[in-house]
Design a protein around this motif. Structure first.
Motif, PDB file in Angstrom:
ATOM      1  N   THR A  92       0.866  -1.176   0.000  1.00 41.93           N
ATOM      2  CA  THR A  92       0.000   0.000   0.000  1.00 41.93           C
ATOM      3  C   THR A  92       0.899   1.222   0.000  1.00 41.93           C
ATOM      4  O   THR A  92       1.966   1.216   0.611  1.00 41.93           O
ATOM      5  N   ASP A  94       1.309   4.851   1.202  1.00 46.63           N
ATOM      6  CA  ASP A  94       0.860   5.913   2.098  1.00 46.63           C
ATOM      7  C   ASP A  94       1.956   6.973   2.161  1.00 46.63           C
ATOM      8  O   ASP A  94       2.956   6.789   2.829  1.00 46.63           O
ATOM      9  N   ALA A  99       4.047   0.725   2.512  1.00 45.81           N
ATOM     10  CA  ALA A  99       3.672  -0.121   3.635  1.00 45.81           C
ATOM     11  C   ALA A  99       3.187  -1.447   3.080  1.00 45.81           C
ATOM     12  O   ALA A  99       2.858  -1.568   1.904  1.00 45.81           O
ATOM     13  N   SER A 101       0.402  -4.495   3.807  1.00 47.73           N
ATOM     14  CA  SER A 101      -0.759  -4.979   4.546  1.00 47.73           C
ATOM     15  C   SER A 101      -0.718  -6.495   4.544  1.00 47.73           C
ATOM     16  O   SER A 101      -0.542  -7.108   3.493  1.00 47.73           O
ATOM     17  N   SER A 103      -2.675 -10.025   5.763  1.00 46.24           N
ATOM     18  CA  SER A 103      -3.939 -10.596   6.185  1.00 46.24           C
ATOM     19  C   SER A 103      -3.779 -11.301   7.529  1.00 46.24           C
ATOM     20  O   SER A 103      -2.756 -11.939   7.797  1.00 46.24           O
ATOM     21  N   ARG A 122       6.978  -0.531   6.523  1.00 48.31           N
ATOM     22  CA  ARG A 122       5.914  -0.352   7.518  1.00 48.31           C
ATOM     23  C   ARG A 122       4.906  -1.471   7.330  1.00 48.31           C
ATOM     24  O   ARG A 122       4.722  -1.989   6.242  1.00 48.31           O
ATOM     25  N   ARG A 123       4.215  -1.824   8.428  1.00 48.49           N
ATOM     26  CA  ARG A 123       3.270  -2.934   8.369  1.00 48.49           C
ATOM     27  C   ARG A 123       1.894  -2.463   8.792  1.00 48.49           C
ATOM     28  O   ARG A 123       1.723  -1.785   9.794  1.00 48.49           O
ATOM     29  N   ASP A 124       0.896  -2.832   8.011  1.00 44.97           N
ATOM     30  CA  ASP A 124      -0.506  -2.611   8.334  1.00 44.97           C
ATOM     31  C   ASP A 124      -1.177  -3.976   8.332  1.00 44.97           C
ATOM     32  O   ASP A 124      -0.761  -4.883   7.630  1.00 44.97           O
ATOM     33  N   THR A 125      -2.236  -4.119   9.106  1.00 49.04           N
ATOM     34  CA  THR A 125      -2.957  -5.376   9.160  1.00 49.04           C
ATOM     35  C   THR A 125      -4.341  -5.172   8.571  1.00 49.04           C
ATOM     36  O   THR A 125      -4.995  -4.188   8.854  1.00 49.04           O
ATOM     37  N   PHE A 126      -4.769  -6.102   7.753  1.00 52.44           N
ATOM     38  CA  PHE A 126      -6.133  -6.069   7.272  1.00 52.44           C
ATOM     39  C   PHE A 126      -6.775  -7.424   7.517  1.00 52.44           C
ATOM     40  O   PHE A 126      -6.092  -8.442   7.575  1.00 52.44           O
ATOM     41  N   CYS A 127      -8.048  -7.442   7.706  1.00 50.79           N
ATOM     42  CA  CYS A 127      -8.780  -8.676   7.998  1.00 50.79           C
ATOM     43  C   CYS A 127      -9.688  -9.002   6.808  1.00 50.79           C
ATOM     44  O   CYS A 127     -10.231  -8.107   6.173  1.00 50.79           O
TER      45      CYS A 127
END
Length: 128
Positions: A92, A94, A99, A101, A103, A122-127
């Motif tokens: 992603t 940003d 970053a 994402s 799962s 950078r790390r983002d979490t998505f469900c």
């Protein structure tokens, strides 16, 4: 010139520290496994302690630690690529820094997170 270089370093320093911290964590775990192996060898096979304090053994131990970090990096890289192919991880954008994402249902989530830490993304979490 020096002020702009210092500001640039301040922006990159947290990322560099995260990357170094991840590598050191792997090396520490590998060193702990090596120490346990030496302890078991000393107890079970009655190998004298002097054999493990030589310069040759120290050199081999350092090489083993470097190889362990490289092997874990490679495994994490393979897991990350597999997660990208299965759409369990995606990039992603940003702002200026990319970053990733990841799962919550990713089967190799731990290795994927480790790869992200090793590369400094950078790390983002998505469900899903």
């Amino acid at each position: 010139m020096l002020i702009s270089d210092a500001r640039s370093l301040e922006k990159r320093l947290p990322r560099l520290l995260r990357v170094l911290r991840a590598h050191i964590r792997i090396a520490c775990l590998a060193a702990m496994v090596l120490q346990m192996t030496v302890l078991v060898a000393m107890i079970l096979f009655r190998i004298p302690e002097e054999r493990f304090t030589s310069n040759n053994f120290c050199g081999v131990a350092v090489l083993l630690l470097i190889c362990a970090v490289a092997a874990v990096r490679q495994a994490a890289h393979v897991a990350f690529n597999a997660a990208l192919e299965r759409n369990d991880a995606m990039f992603t954008a940003d702002g200026n820094s990319p970053a990733v994402s990841i799962s919550a249902a990713c089967p190799l989530r731990a290795l994927v997170v480790l790869h992200v830490q090793l590369t400094g993304l950078r790390r983002d979490t998505f469900c899903r």
